[in-house]
Scaffold this active site. Structure first.
Site, PDB file in Angstrom:
ATOM      1  N   HIS A  98      13.321  74.717 -42.939  1.00  0.00           N
ATOM      2  CA  HIS A  98      13.057  73.455 -43.651  1.00  0.00           C
ATOM      3  C   HIS A  98      11.561  73.228 -43.779  1.00  0.00           C
ATOM      4  CE1 HIS A  98      12.078  71.021 -40.013  1.00  0.00           C
ATOM      5  NE2 HIS A  98      12.924  71.834 -39.406  1.00  0.00           N
ATOM      6  N   ASP A 100      10.203  70.112 -44.623  1.00  0.00           N
ATOM      7  CA  ASP A 100       9.791  68.732 -44.327  1.00  0.00           C
ATOM      8  C   ASP A 100       9.409  68.643 -42.850  1.00  0.00           C
ATOM      9  OD1 ASP A 100      12.524  69.137 -43.590  1.00  0.00           O
ATOM     10  OD2 ASP A 100      12.755  66.981 -43.345  1.00  0.00           O
ATOM     11  N   ASP A 132       7.573  73.479 -36.384  1.00  0.00           N
ATOM     12  CA  ASP A 132       8.854  72.873 -36.824  1.00  0.00           C
ATOM     13  C   ASP A 132       8.729  72.359 -38.244  1.00  0.00           C
ATOM     14  OD1 ASP A 132      11.368  71.751 -36.919  1.00  0.00           O
ATOM     15  OD2 ASP A 132      10.815  69.995 -35.748  1.00  0.00           O
ATOM     16  N   GLU A 166      15.526  67.983 -43.563  1.00  0.00           N
ATOM     17  CA  GLU A 166      16.124  68.276 -42.262  1.00  0.00           C
ATOM     18  C   GLU A 166      15.852  67.185 -41.247  1.00  0.00           C
ATOM     19  OE1 GLU A 166      16.850  70.090 -38.303  1.00  0.00           O
ATOM     20  OE2 GLU A 166      15.008  69.205 -39.021  1.00  0.00           O
ATOM     21  N   GLU A 167      14.636  66.620 -41.297  1.00  0.00           N
ATOM     22  CA  GLU A 167      14.276  65.596 -40.312  1.00  0.00           C
ATOM     23  C   GLU A 167      14.861  64.235 -40.671  1.00  0.00           C
ATOM     24  OE1 GLU A 167      13.169  66.731 -37.747  1.00  0.00           O
ATOM     25  OE2 GLU A 167      11.742  68.348 -38.066  1.00  0.00           O
ATOM     26  N   HIS A 228      22.552  29.652 -28.035  1.00  0.00           N
ATOM     27  CA  HIS A 228      21.503  29.304 -27.080  1.00  0.00           C
ATOM     28  C   HIS A 228      22.129  29.330 -25.688  1.00  0.00           C
ATOM     29  CE1 HIS A 228      18.602  26.943 -24.872  1.00  0.00           C
ATOM     30  NE2 HIS A 228      17.764  26.995 -25.900  1.00  0.00           N
ATOM     31  N   THR A 330      16.088  33.469 -24.873  1.00  0.00           N
ATOM     32  CA  THR A 330      17.306  33.041 -24.174  1.00  0.00           C
ATOM     33  C   THR A 330      18.491  32.979 -25.122  1.00  0.00           C
ATOM     34  OG1 THR A 330      16.617  30.775 -24.544  1.00  0.00           O
ATOM     35  CG2 THR A 330      16.111  31.730 -22.395  1.00  0.00           C
ATOM     36  N   HIS A 445       8.368  67.332 -32.939  1.00  0.00           N
ATOM     37  CA  HIS A 445       8.703  65.893 -32.961  1.00  0.00           C
ATOM     38  C   HIS A 445       7.741  65.054 -32.116  1.00  0.00           C
ATOM     39  CE1 HIS A 445      13.131  66.320 -34.411  1.00  0.00           C
ATOM     40  NE2 HIS A 445      12.401  67.346 -34.811  1.00  0.00           N
TER      41      HIS A 445
END
Lengths: 476, 476
Positions: A98, A100, A132, A166-167, A228, A330, A445
């Site tokens: 790939h 990309d 990669d 691919e990514e 709440h 909260t 990555h």
């Protein structure tokens, strides 16, 4: 055997600066598939590859894939389909890669400009996409060029399939592969994918197995809107209370999956297999290093490798709909969706596994006696893959590895999934080999992704020799 | 008693269009304190109030509060401090309100423009800030004006404290209140806050108690960075696995807190109290309506009110650091922070409660036998507040309520916290009364926030009459 290889190797060494320059040109194109604004760069990268391939004499198609499903105004980048040679007396090898890359910004913590290939004195070549998967993809082109310049006949017909998504989930690719299995890829005799990594940093490997992945959502809902906690705390049944109890019932700290019907499906360990792990070049020290801590489940190599390769695992990834920002809020979330996945292994069945998960989650939830509603479903399921490492495709790769690196490769499996592997196997009906170029510390990555010059140059030799041994290998 | 009230009421009715117009002008200023880009509008709203008060003859200060701690380039909006009257023979009442509002965009789902007060034929007046808290704040100004126009002597000296950061944590206000307790507020005889709501839609109430809130973070960390679940699933101990088990141990579906040492601190129910709940105007139907579902813990009013007012509750709010987006991501988060809070009640002690939480969480975690690390701490703690409803301040408000609405008010407590209440009580040492103007369906903080015209106009009468009865009420 394969006597032409000495000349090929010498040519690769001679061309190494040129090959590094080619990688630098590719890294300079920020082909980030996840970033819509970078789509023109992804397309430019596909066109760069197509032009280089045409210069090398390959026939090339830029195959459009239509619009991106989650961004219908955006064209998917094309798949580069190419063929080099069509001699019916030669074997035909289909290779996938790939073009990309993952996102990268200098400000993420990179030591160098991510889209400038920066070669250090120690031979580390930093840059997004270096390992990669631009390095391996260009490896095939470089192998063609070195053969041409050395005047050595190319030993096989090469079919190439390089995608640009691919990514980002390989959008659109499966349909193309399925369609072209008996079309563009019809004469492929075997498949080779160079898009994974050595188990460590020193010893090459061939990969013949991957785990599958079933990804689940557990949705628990009650109130009509977020509440709440001051006003409603103590009076309403809270979906988040139920969800953490359900998620807490799935797996223990030591990785043991609590869902009945999972381990029952796992193929028993054979005595052959028992002896397999000790020889693998893998140390707990390397694992601790890549983990960044010593929080492993096992202390030893063998159970660790088995847990990664041949046993299922369950990870809880997160919760959608709850409060996830820093600070304090909260809120009682009205609807929360827990996400977890199970990595699957032989002989687990997708449907049987889903059934086991659904019925366990429903049972745990029903014991809570909650008025909230539950919905559990699989987001996506991908099957595990195991190839025969005795096939000529693997034998050729093993011989090439010995020739280039001087060692027998480890035969490894991987814990992760490369879904396209199974798609190619099913569409072509042929053996698929994973032949990595980079090493475990390349940081695909991550920030400071790199490919060692040695792995790139020797990797080009490896890909070329693999094709020579493919040509020589007997059928059975 | 309070014979001047008839003339006052008539004047309020006569001026009602003018008062609605004043509210429309205030709603038109988008004084959103959470949005830095709206800060000039918040300041403009403070200046609008100051100008109106000056026109009415009050002495006014715009008190700066310095820079916003989390955005040091941004000035906090000023607190409007004002005094109307300084007759030493009269009682002095200190009132508090806020002039900032929650964010609002038409696109959030509003039926009308949020910053245009839109009065329907049914008397509902829609607009951001209408009920929270611009209506009540203007109520005090309107009461002054109606007295002036009717020629009726104002019965008390009125001290006013209106802030512009209430919806963003009341940044800077506590220090000012503490400092002015014996300064600007020194002659206050009692405090009145109009910033909460009736329990339902028909019956007015006086509020004399609030729960406190201790907010906790549970941090569990292991790996050096987020991991890929394919590569590491089954070999690493996962922080998220531990966290969901810890969070799952805190409270059950039926609201029962599992931490020892919490319920032990709760004040026992007295026989007086036992009889208190049946008379309260509150129905499970209204609760189901505001909840948007029937997923309540109890079926009946009494245990529900007790759970909201006088028992602690524990809510799990969310997890920071895990995957929280829609879709699927196969990450093993390296560090996750669970967030939960306990609403506290008499006689719970903040330190004792924290100690109980810390030791329970540590014990549950240690039973997991995990190599990951744990850190549990309180992000912030606010004490519960209960005032004496027999004080003359409450008696005056009760008489005013009967006079205006024709019914005895419910004496209520609230499940939520208004931290400024306790700050005023501690800084002045005087009785604090919560005197709501709006009703339970007003939707403060939600889309389509509204204040009923009836609640606004009768509310102005109520605030004025309250001051008359304050003037008449004997000391004990």
């Amino acid at each position: 055997m394969a006597p032409q290889l000495d000349g090929y190797f010498a040519e690769v060494d001679k061309l190494s600066d040129h090959f590094i320059d080619r990688l630098a040109k590719a890294v300079a194109i920020p082909s980030i598939s996840a970033d819509a604004s970078r789509r023109p760069d992804v397309v430019r990268m596909g066109e760069f590859l197509a032009a280089e391939l045409k210069n090398l004499g390959a026939s090339v198609e830029l195959r459009p894939l239509g619009k991106q499903p989650d961004k219908p105004e955006l064209d998917l980048p094309p798949v580069v389909l190419a063929r080099y040679g069509s001699d019916k007396s030669k074997r035909t090898i289909l290779v996938y890669g790939h073009y990309d890359v993952q996102p990268a910004e200098k400000s993420d913590g990179w030591a160098t400009e991510p889209f400038t290939l920066t070669v250090g004195e120690d031979g580390r070549m930093f840059g997004r996409g270096s390992t990669d998967d631009k390095g391996p993809v260009l490896g095939w082109l470089n192998a063609i060029e070195a053969h041409q310049k050395a005047g050595i006949d190319f030993p096989v017909n090469l079919l190439m399939c390089f995608e640009g998504m691919e990514e980002y989930g390989s959008e659109g690719l499966d349909a193309l592969i399925e369609q072209e299995g008996k079309g563009y890829f019809a004469d492929a005799d075997a498949v080779c994918i160079s898009d994974n990594y050595w188990l460590g940093t020193e010893k090459p490997c061939l990969t013949y197995g991957l785990r599958g992945c079933n990804y689940y959502s557990v949705e628990i809902a009650g109130p009509g809107a977020d509440l709440h906690s001051g006003v409603f705390g103590g009076t309403a049944q809270e979906p988040m209370t139920d969800l953490v109890r359900v998620l807490g019932s799935l797996v223990d700290t030591h990785g043991k999956i609590q869902i009945p019907g999972i381990y029952e499906q796992v193929a028993p360990v054979t005595s052959d297999e028992e002896g397999l792990y000790d020889g693998i070049a893998f140390t707990m020290e390397t694992l601790h290093e890549s983990l960044g801590s010593k929080t492993t489940i096992y202390e030893d190599k063998k159970p660790t490798l088995m847990a990664r390769w041949r046993y299922p695992s369950l990870s809880v990834h997160g919760i959608e709909g709850a409060y996830s920002a820093p600070g304090a809020k909260t809120v009682i979330p009205a609807k929360v969706i827990g996400k977890f996945s199970i990595r699957t292994v032989p002989d687990m069945d997708i449907d049987k596994t889903n059934e086991a998960v659904y019925s366990y989650v429903k049972e745990v939830f029903s014991k809570l006696n909650s008025k909230n509603s539950l919905n559990v479903f699989a987001q996506h399921c991908g099957k595990w893959w195991v190839a025969s490492p005795n096939h000529w495709n693997f034998r050729a790769a093993a011989k090439a590895t010995e020739r280039v690196w001087g060692v027998e490769p480890d035969f490894t499996r991987e814990g992760g999934s490369i879904p396209v592997t199974l798609t190619f196997e099913q569409a072509t009906g042929k053996n698929v080999l994973l032949l990595p170029m980079g090493s475990s510390t390349d940081g695909a990555h991550s920030i400071n992704e790199k490919l060692d010059k040695r792995n790139y140059i020797e990797g080009i030799k490896l890909l070329g020799s693999y094709l020579h041994y493919v040509a020589e290998e007997p059928q059975v």
